[in-house]
Design a protein around this motif. Structure first.
Motif, PDB file in Angstrom:
ATOM      1  N   TYR A 110       0.862  -1.087  -0.196  1.00 61.07           N
ATOM      2  CA  TYR A 110       0.074   0.304  -0.329  1.00 61.07           C
ATOM      3  C   TYR A 110       0.565   1.035   0.643  1.00 61.07           C
ATOM      4  O   TYR A 110       2.411   1.374   0.741  1.00 61.07           O
ATOM      5  CB  TYR A 110      -0.842  -0.092   1.138  1.00 61.07           C
ATOM      6  CG  TYR A 110      -0.459  -0.205   2.396  1.00 61.07           C
ATOM      7  CD1 TYR A 110       0.045   1.359   3.171  1.00 61.07           C
ATOM      8  CD2 TYR A 110       0.072  -1.313   3.133  1.00 61.07           C
ATOM      9  CE1 TYR A 110       1.021   1.162   4.634  1.00 61.07           C
ATOM     10  CE2 TYR A 110       0.779  -1.441   4.514  1.00 61.07           C
ATOM     11  CZ  TYR A 110       1.033  -0.189   5.295  1.00 61.07           C
ATOM     12  OH  TYR A 110       1.954  -0.083   6.373  1.00 61.07           O
ATOM     13  N   CYS A 111       0.143   2.694  -0.449  1.00 57.21           N
ATOM     14  CA  CYS A 111       1.424   3.954  -0.994  1.00 57.21           C
ATOM     15  C   CYS A 111       1.325   4.446   1.149  1.00 57.21           C
ATOM     16  O   CYS A 111       2.383   5.172   0.287  1.00 57.21           O
ATOM     17  CB  CYS A 111       0.813   4.832  -1.180  1.00 57.21           C
ATOM     18  SG  CYS A 111      -0.900   5.404  -0.974  1.00 57.21           S
ATOM     19  N   GLY A 112       0.606   4.090   2.003  1.00 53.16           N
ATOM     20  CA  GLY A 112       0.808   4.483   3.092  1.00 53.16           C
ATOM     21  C   GLY A 112      -0.034   7.087   2.983  1.00 53.16           C
ATOM     22  O   GLY A 112      -0.305   7.095   3.748  1.00 53.16           O
ATOM     23  N   GLN A 113       0.024   6.907   1.660  1.00 51.70           N
ATOM     24  CA  GLN A 113      -0.391   8.384   1.269  1.00 51.70           C
ATOM     25  C   GLN A 113      -1.711   8.721   1.204  1.00 51.70           C
ATOM     26  O   GLN A 113      -1.958   9.975   0.943  1.00 51.70           O
ATOM     27  CB  GLN A 113       1.086   9.097   0.281  1.00 51.70           C
ATOM     28  CG  GLN A 113       2.147   8.389   0.669  1.00 51.70           C
ATOM     29  CD  GLN A 113       2.061   9.658   1.944  1.00 51.70           C
ATOM     30  OE1 GLN A 113       1.661  10.652   2.054  1.00 51.70           O
ATOM     31  NE2 GLN A 113       3.682   8.531   2.417  1.00 51.70           N
ATOM     32  N   CYS A 114      -2.869   7.820   0.044  1.00 49.03           N
ATOM     33  CA  CYS A 114      -4.060   8.195  -0.226  1.00 49.03           C
ATOM     34  C   CYS A 114      -4.534   8.170   1.163  1.00 49.03           C
ATOM     35  O   CYS A 114      -4.647   7.960   2.722  1.00 49.03           O
ATOM     36  CB  CYS A 114      -4.306   7.352  -1.183  1.00 49.03           C
ATOM     37  SG  CYS A 114      -4.337   5.473  -0.441  1.00 49.03           S
TER      38      CYS A 114
ATOM     39  N   THR B 201      -5.259   0.315   4.385  1.00 49.36           N
ATOM     40  CA  THR B 201      -4.855  -0.257   3.886  1.00 49.36           C
ATOM     41  C   THR B 201      -5.201  -1.297   3.242  1.00 49.36           C
ATOM     42  O   THR B 201      -4.428  -0.985   1.708  1.00 49.36           O
ATOM     43  CB  THR B 201      -3.029  -0.208   4.894  1.00 49.36           C
ATOM     44  OG1 THR B 201      -3.530  -2.046   5.459  1.00 49.36           O
ATOM     45  CG2 THR B 201      -3.238   0.497   5.343  1.00 49.36           C
ATOM     46  N   ASN B 202      -5.684  -2.243   2.840  1.00 48.05           N
ATOM     47  CA  ASN B 202      -6.501  -2.651   2.444  1.00 48.05           C
ATOM     48  C   ASN B 202      -7.281  -2.443   1.395  1.00 48.05           C
ATOM     49  O   ASN B 202      -7.457  -2.686  -0.136  1.00 48.05           O
ATOM     50  CB  ASN B 202      -7.284  -4.014   3.029  1.00 48.05           C
ATOM     51  CG  ASN B 202      -8.677  -3.443   3.280  1.00 48.05           C
ATOM     52  OD1 ASN B 202      -9.182  -2.669   3.935  1.00 48.05           O
ATOM     53  ND2 ASN B 202      -9.879  -4.137   2.893  1.00 48.05           N
ATOM     54  N   ARG B 203      -7.557  -0.716   0.861  1.00 48.18           N
ATOM     55  CA  ARG B 203      -8.339  -0.060   0.000  1.00 48.18           C
ATOM     56  C   ARG B 203      -7.346   0.647  -0.740  1.00 48.18           C
ATOM     57  O   ARG B 203      -8.009   1.780  -1.640  1.00 48.18           O
ATOM     58  CB  ARG B 203      -9.888   0.068   0.418  1.00 48.18           C
ATOM     59  CG  ARG B 203     -10.386  -0.223   1.096  1.00 48.18           C
ATOM     60  CD  ARG B 203     -11.648   0.373   1.777  1.00 48.18           C
ATOM     61  NE  ARG B 203     -12.222  -0.747   2.589  1.00 48.18           N
ATOM     62  CZ  ARG B 203     -13.222  -0.072   3.306  1.00 48.18           C
ATOM     63  NH1 ARG B 203     -13.989   1.005   3.574  1.00 48.18           N
ATOM     64  NH2 ARG B 203     -14.070  -1.113   4.189  1.00 48.18           N
ATOM     65  N   CYS B 204      -6.539   0.734  -0.085  1.00 46.42           N
ATOM     66  CA  CYS B 204      -5.442   1.445  -0.700  1.00 46.42           C
ATOM     67  C   CYS B 204      -5.826   2.437  -2.716  1.00 46.42           C
ATOM     68  O   CYS B 204      -5.697   1.257  -3.776  1.00 46.42           O
ATOM     69  CB  CYS B 204      -3.836   0.845  -1.372  1.00 46.42           C
ATOM     70  SG  CYS B 204      -2.790   2.201  -1.713  1.00 46.42           S
TER      71      CYS B 204
ATOM     72  N   GLU C  57       1.299  -3.393  -6.607  1.00 40.53           N
ATOM     73  CA  GLU C  57       1.637  -4.455  -6.268  1.00 40.53           C
ATOM     74  C   GLU C  57       1.002  -5.525  -4.843  1.00 40.53           C
ATOM     75  O   GLU C  57       0.909  -4.917  -4.129  1.00 40.53           O
ATOM     76  CB  GLU C  57       3.306  -4.539  -5.583  1.00 40.53           C
ATOM     77  CG  GLU C  57       3.885  -4.507  -6.710  1.00 40.53           C
ATOM     78  CD  GLU C  57       5.208  -4.184  -6.876  1.00 40.53           C
ATOM     79  OE1 GLU C  57       6.097  -4.268  -7.893  1.00 40.53           O
ATOM     80  OE2 GLU C  57       5.421  -4.149  -5.715  1.00 40.53           O
ATOM     81  N   LEU C  58       0.772  -6.829  -4.814  1.00 43.59           N
ATOM     82  CA  LEU C  58       0.921  -7.994  -4.469  1.00 43.59           C
ATOM     83  C   LEU C  58       2.231  -9.205  -4.355  1.00 43.59           C
ATOM     84  O   LEU C  58       2.774  -9.113  -4.842  1.00 43.59           O
ATOM     85  CB  LEU C  58      -0.603  -8.585  -4.415  1.00 43.59           C
ATOM     86  CG  LEU C  58      -1.955  -7.822  -4.276  1.00 43.59           C
ATOM     87  CD1 LEU C  58      -2.761  -8.803  -4.989  1.00 43.59           C
ATOM     88  CD2 LEU C  58      -2.143  -6.761  -3.585  1.00 43.59           C
ATOM     89  N   ILE C  59       2.475  -8.869  -2.722  1.00 45.23           N
ATOM     90  CA  ILE C  59       3.490  -9.690  -2.788  1.00 45.23           C
ATOM     91  C   ILE C  59       3.196 -11.201  -3.191  1.00 45.23           C
ATOM     92  O   ILE C  59       1.963 -11.330  -2.812  1.00 45.23           O
ATOM     93  CB  ILE C  59       4.347  -9.701  -1.727  1.00 45.23           C
ATOM     94  CG1 ILE C  59       4.511  -8.804  -1.274  1.00 45.23           C
ATOM     95  CG2 ILE C  59       5.273 -10.925  -0.601  1.00 45.23           C
ATOM     96  CD1 ILE C  59       5.012  -8.374  -0.011  1.00 45.23           C
TER      97      ILE C  59
ATOM     98  N   GLN D  14       2.465  -9.784  -8.097  1.00 42.56           N
ATOM     99  CA  GLN D  14       3.122  -9.101  -8.725  1.00 42.56           C
ATOM    100  C   GLN D  14       4.921  -8.374  -8.365  1.00 42.56           C
ATOM    101  O   GLN D  14       4.995  -8.709  -9.244  1.00 42.56           O
ATOM    102  CB  GLN D  14       2.603  -7.527  -8.941  1.00 42.56           C
ATOM    103  CG  GLN D  14       1.409  -7.633  -9.520  1.00 42.56           C
ATOM    104  CD  GLN D  14       0.066  -7.893  -8.728  1.00 42.56           C
ATOM    105  OE1 GLN D  14       0.441  -8.001  -8.193  1.00 42.56           O
ATOM    106  NE2 GLN D  14      -0.570  -8.691  -9.971  1.00 42.56           N
ATOM    107  N   ARG D  15       5.378  -9.290  -7.154  1.00 47.49           N
ATOM    108  CA  ARG D  15       6.278  -8.934  -6.603  1.00 47.49           C
ATOM    109  C   ARG D  15       6.783 -10.776  -6.247  1.00 47.49           C
ATOM    110  O   ARG D  15       6.241 -11.330  -6.001  1.00 47.49           O
ATOM    111  CB  ARG D  15       6.674  -7.777  -5.688  1.00 47.49           C
ATOM    112  CG  ARG D  15       6.205  -7.766  -4.913  1.00 47.49           C
ATOM    113  CD  ARG D  15       6.757  -5.973  -3.797  1.00 47.49           C
ATOM    114  NE  ARG D  15       8.306  -7.070  -3.230  1.00 47.49           N
ATOM    115  CZ  ARG D  15       9.148  -6.015  -3.495  1.00 47.49           C
ATOM    116  NH1 ARG D  15       8.342  -5.062  -3.346  1.00 47.49           N
ATOM    117  NH2 ARG D  15      10.345  -6.235  -2.530  1.00 47.49           N
ATOM    118  N   ASP D  16       7.732 -10.757  -5.975  1.00 48.34           N
ATOM    119  CA  ASP D  16       8.457 -11.885  -5.620  1.00 48.34           C
ATOM    120  C   ASP D  16       7.787 -12.143  -3.706  1.00 48.34           C
ATOM    121  O   ASP D  16       7.965 -11.575  -3.204  1.00 48.34           O
ATOM    122  CB  ASP D  16       9.611 -12.148  -5.425  1.00 48.34           C
ATOM    123  CG  ASP D  16      10.887 -12.448  -6.558  1.00 48.34           C
ATOM    124  OD1 ASP D  16       9.738 -12.840  -7.615  1.00 48.34           O
ATOM    125  OD2 ASP D  16      11.595 -12.542  -6.279  1.00 48.34           O
ATOM    126  N   GLY D  17       7.720 -13.560  -3.877  1.00 49.61           N
ATOM    127  CA  GLY D  17       6.660 -14.179  -2.675  1.00 49.61           C
ATOM    128  C   GLY D  17       7.779 -14.873  -2.030  1.00 49.61           C
ATOM    129  O   GLY D  17       8.402 -15.026  -2.243  1.00 49.61           O
TER     130      GLY D  17
END
Length: 332
Positions: free
Chosen positions: A85-89, A97-100, A105-107, A110-113
């Protein structure tokens, strides 16, 4: 230099392993030694289609290194929050944070898990685990309990009075998590349905009652559909009382449809869809896990090593094991 063994999904059920040299931890990130990475039903899609990144998104581990700026100590036991999550919106600033609004990306997607020996994640995605919660229980606080709890909390907000009855349609790991959370939230009458006798037996052992009438209308205040199957969705929509809430947690590639019947058109009803959980619900999820986490682990989990990941998926897809855990042997 750290050598990381990673699992690669090339599609059509093929899993291979690569040893990769890891450089220094990047700014703002933390490196964990993976102690547990649980298989999830959604991973079957990546098994079939292939993935450009290392899959695995239900991760528990121990911090072995961290960028100085994170303030995260080596040795911290943690689970991994998958939304980066971006932490800024506006949503993040409200704790959702689940509604960013800028979720890119989701670990594990879209990035290594976590189907690996080590995984690097943003420091904000590291959730420390209380000392009294074993890591192989803590990992259930992600999808199995975390997703279930958030969905039920949303459904309860639609009700003007505390619901007296609920049905859970589909008793896989998430469905069993829903039953455990529903009990913790004080719903007095919880019924369950699953065509698989073994899964249904686990639901009954957890404290649910078998749903004996699957045809009559107006039976339940909350109907939780967990399988994603069309017949299960139709069942949930059929048995809900006017003013009740259908919680749609099941996933499939089929469109979600509502019946074009006179009864459905004349029924007030909430349809609730949720995604994961916000970080401000984590403390409540630990309390649920303290009550039922060990039971869920003992009934669901089947431990295997990373080298046995292809076997784990074979048994998972065949329905032999409900929730294989890829473990190092130190998951405590």
């Amino acid at each position: 230099m750290t050598t990381n063994t990673t699992a690669r999904f090339s599609g059509d059920g093929v899993i291979t392993f690569q040893d990769v040299a890891m450089g220094p931890v990047r700014a703002g990130e933390v490196r964990l030694r993976v102690e547990v990475c649980a298989l999830c039903g959604s991973d079957k899609r990546l098994l079939a289609s292939g993935s450009p990144v290392v899959p695995g998104h239900e991760i528990a581990g121990v911090v072995v290194d961290a960028a100085d700026s994170t303030g995260t100590a080596a040795g911290t036991r943690a689970i991994v929050y998958i939304p980066v999550y971006c932490g800024q919106c506006g949503q993040c600033r409200r704790g959702q944070t689940n509604r960013c609004l800028d979720l890119g990306e989701l670990i594990g997607w879209q990035r290594d898990g976590g189907f690996a020996t080590y995984v690097d994640v943003p420091a904000q995605c590291v959730i420390p685990v209380p000392d009294d919660v074993p890591l192989d229980v803590a990992v259930l606080g992600l999808d199995t309990v975390g997703t279930a709890a958030h969905g039920l909390r949303l459904a309860l907000r639609t009700q003007s009075e505390p619901p007296q009855s609920a049905i859970v349609v589909g008793c896989g790991p998430l469905g069993l998590g829903v039953i455990a959370v529903a009990q913790a939230l004080g719903i007095p009458e919880i019924h369950a349905y699953d065509p698989n006798a073994g899964r249904l037996a686990l639901a009954l052992e957890l404290g649910a009652k078998e749903a004996s009438d699957l045809e009559s209308h107006n039976q339940y205040d909350i109907a939780v559909e967990v399988s994603g199957a069309g017949q299960a969705r139709a069942l949930a929509q059929r048995v809900i009382v006017p003013g009740g809430a259908v919680l749609a947690l099941g996933e499939s590639n089929d469109p979600y449809t509502m019946p074009a019947t006179p009864r459905w058109r004349r029924t007030d009803c909430f349809t609730v869809r949720s995604f994961y959980f916000p970080l401000d619900e984590v403390d409540g999820n630990w309390e649920v896990l303290r009550r039922c986490g060990a039971f869920l682990r003992d009934k669901l989990a089947h431990p295997l090593t990373l080298a046995e990941l292809p076997e784990a998926f074979d048994t998972f897809v065949a329905g032999v094991h409900l929730k294989p855990f890829i473990v190092t042997g130190a998951a405590s």
